[in-house]
Write a protein that holds these residues in place. Structure first.
Motif, PDB file in Angstrom:
ATOM      1  N   LYS A  57      71.026  22.736  36.405  1.00  0.00           N
ATOM      2  CA  LYS A  57      70.651  22.697  34.988  1.00  0.00           C
ATOM      3  C   LYS A  57      69.237  22.134  34.821  1.00  0.00           C
ATOM      4  O   LYS A  57      68.450  22.644  34.012  1.00  0.00           O
ATOM      5  CB  LYS A  57      71.659  21.861  34.204  1.00  0.00           C
ATOM      6  CG  LYS A  57      71.462  21.893  32.722  1.00  0.00           C
ATOM      7  CD  LYS A  57      72.572  21.148  31.998  1.00  0.00           C
ATOM      8  CE  LYS A  57      72.359  21.198  30.492  1.00  0.00           C
ATOM      9  NZ  LYS A  57      73.416  20.494  29.760  1.00  0.00           N
ATOM     10  N   ALA A  58      68.905  21.094  35.585  1.00  0.00           N
ATOM     11  CA  ALA A  58      67.563  20.507  35.518  1.00  0.00           C
ATOM     12  C   ALA A  58      66.504  21.526  35.933  1.00  0.00           C
ATOM     13  O   ALA A  58      65.443  21.626  35.308  1.00  0.00           O
ATOM     14  CB  ALA A  58      67.482  19.260  36.398  1.00  0.00           C
ATOM     15  N   ILE A  59      66.792  22.283  36.967  1.00  0.00           N
ATOM     16  CA  ILE A  59      65.850  23.315  37.433  1.00  0.00           C
ATOM     17  C   ILE A  59      65.672  24.378  36.363  1.00  0.00           C
ATOM     18  O   ILE A  59      64.551  24.773  36.037  1.00  0.00           O
ATOM     19  CB  ILE A  59      66.335  23.921  38.764  1.00  0.00           C
ATOM     20  CG1 ILE A  59      66.193  22.877  39.881  1.00  0.00           C
ATOM     21  CG2 ILE A  59      65.583  25.209  39.102  1.00  0.00           C
ATOM     22  CD1 ILE A  59      66.943  23.222  41.150  1.00  0.00           C
ATOM     23  N   ALA A  60      66.783  24.843  35.790  1.00  0.00           N
ATOM     24  CA  ALA A  60      66.721  25.899  34.775  1.00  0.00           C
ATOM     25  C   ALA A  60      65.928  25.468  33.549  1.00  0.00           C
ATOM     26  O   ALA A  60      65.218  26.279  32.943  1.00  0.00           O
ATOM     27  CB  ALA A  60      68.133  26.316  34.371  1.00  0.00           C
ATOM     28  N   ILE A  97      60.996  29.155  38.988  1.00  0.00           N
ATOM     29  CA  ILE A  97      61.792  30.134  39.721  1.00  0.00           C
ATOM     30  C   ILE A  97      62.540  29.394  40.821  1.00  0.00           C
ATOM     31  O   ILE A  97      61.947  28.598  41.556  1.00  0.00           O
ATOM     32  CB  ILE A  97      60.899  31.232  40.334  1.00  0.00           C
ATOM     33  CG1 ILE A  97      60.186  32.009  39.216  1.00  0.00           C
ATOM     34  CG2 ILE A  97      61.708  32.169  41.223  1.00  0.00           C
ATOM     35  CD1 ILE A  97      59.099  32.933  39.709  1.00  0.00           C
ATOM     36  N   LEU A  98      63.825  29.647  40.933  1.00  0.00           N
ATOM     37  CA  LEU A  98      64.650  29.021  41.961  1.00  0.00           C
ATOM     38  C   LEU A  98      64.776  29.934  43.169  1.00  0.00           C
ATOM     39  O   LEU A  98      65.058  31.125  43.031  1.00  0.00           O
ATOM     40  CB  LEU A  98      66.053  28.721  41.412  1.00  0.00           C
ATOM     41  CG  LEU A  98      67.069  28.208  42.439  1.00  0.00           C
ATOM     42  CD1 LEU A  98      66.640  26.865  43.025  1.00  0.00           C
ATOM     43  CD2 LEU A  98      68.445  28.114  41.804  1.00  0.00           C
ATOM     44  N   ALA A 152      72.039  26.984  37.823  1.00  0.00           N
ATOM     45  CA  ALA A 152      70.682  27.326  37.369  1.00  0.00           C
ATOM     46  C   ALA A 152      70.659  28.735  36.794  1.00  0.00           C
ATOM     47  O   ALA A 152      70.085  28.975  35.715  1.00  0.00           O
ATOM     48  CB  ALA A 152      69.694  27.190  38.527  1.00  0.00           C
ATOM     49  N   HIS A 153      71.272  29.675  37.490  1.00  0.00           N
ATOM     50  CA  HIS A 153      71.357  31.061  37.027  1.00  0.00           C
ATOM     51  C   HIS A 153      72.054  31.134  35.669  1.00  0.00           C
ATOM     52  O   HIS A 153      71.569  31.771  34.740  1.00  0.00           O
ATOM     53  CB  HIS A 153      72.097  31.890  38.075  1.00  0.00           C
ATOM     54  CG  HIS A 153      72.329  33.304  37.679  1.00  0.00           C
ATOM     55  ND1 HIS A 153      73.485  33.709  37.048  1.00  0.00           N
ATOM     56  CD2 HIS A 153      71.569  34.409  37.817  1.00  0.00           C
ATOM     57  CE1 HIS A 153      73.420  35.006  36.817  1.00  0.00           C
ATOM     58  NE2 HIS A 153      72.270  35.451  37.273  1.00  0.00           N
ATOM     59  N   ASP A 154      73.190  30.466  35.558  1.00  0.00           N
ATOM     60  CA  ASP A 154      73.963  30.499  34.316  1.00  0.00           C
ATOM     61  C   ASP A 154      73.226  29.851  33.146  1.00  0.00           C
ATOM     62  O   ASP A 154      73.467  30.203  31.992  1.00  0.00           O
ATOM     63  CB  ASP A 154      75.327  29.833  34.507  1.00  0.00           C
ATOM     64  CG  ASP A 154      76.248  30.642  35.413  1.00  0.00           C
ATOM     65  OD1 ASP A 154      75.923  31.809  35.734  1.00  0.00           O
ATOM     66  OD2 ASP A 154      77.298  30.087  35.808  1.00  0.00           O
TER      67      ASP A 154
END
Length: 195
Positions: A26-29, A34-35, A51-53
């Motif tokens: 969630k923090a990355i998103a 870009i992950l 992250a995707h969600d």
């Protein structure tokens, strides 16, 4: 151009760390980056899926040469990634491609494969973040750097909070103008070790 943040670590699911891995995703998103992951299982999968969600673009770097080998031979998932790059290089070769493709390399737990990724990231002078309290490689940066440190330009950050870790790493890239390398070693409030 957006920063590319890689997540490496345990391909094993650790129920006790599931919330921490989701918080990292969630923090990355929420940072508009870009992950990149190894398109793998376990905690890395949970982080990537979260992250995707939550809206991050998630690119998987596979050891396989195609989707069939990825799923059938390596038994790896495809549902958490927006796209998968099939390297055909096996696990160790994939690690080099994955790490070299990242601006920031984050670790959550991890064992021998993650140790390989950590040493590549350190040798490549990357910004590295270790999510403390998750075990494995992520908790052993002190030992690794005390025993095997050398000048590479790497910056290593450690924190127990996923959002603080991500922000510290992104801040280091921004401070350096995106590509300047300065050897530093940073931890959260629990230690004062520095290189």
């Amino acid at each position: 151009m957006k920063f590319k943040v890689g997540v490496m670590g345990s391909a094993e699911e650790a129920t006790a760390l599931h919330e921490k891995s989701q918080a990292l995703g969630k923090a990355i998103a929420s940072r508009n980056v870009i992950l990149l992951t190894g398109a793998t299982t376990g905690l890395v999968y949970a982080t990537g899926k979260a992250a995707h969600d939550f809206g991050a673009l998630h690119i998987g770097i596979s050891p396989a040469h195609d989707e069939h080998e990825h799923v059938e031979t390596y038994a790896l998932p495809t549902d958490a990634c927006d796209a998968i790059i099939y390297t055909g290089f096996g696990l160790k070769g994939r690690n080099v491609v994955l790490v070299r493709s990242c601006d920031i390399v984050l670790f959550i737990a991890g064992s021998m494969g993650s140790l390989n990724e950590f040493t590549i990231a350190y040798d490549e002078g990357k910004v590295i973040g270790c999510l403390r309290g998750t075990g494995g490689v992520a908790d052993e940066a002190d030992y690794l750097l005390a025993k095997f440190s050398k000048e590479t330009g790497a910056q290593v950050f450690q924190h127990t909070d996923p959002a603080e870790l991500v922000d510290g790493c992104i801040g280091a890239i921004r401070k350096a103008g995106g590509n300047e390398r300065v050897t530093e070693y940073h931890q959260d409030e629990r230690s004062n070790f520095s290189v």
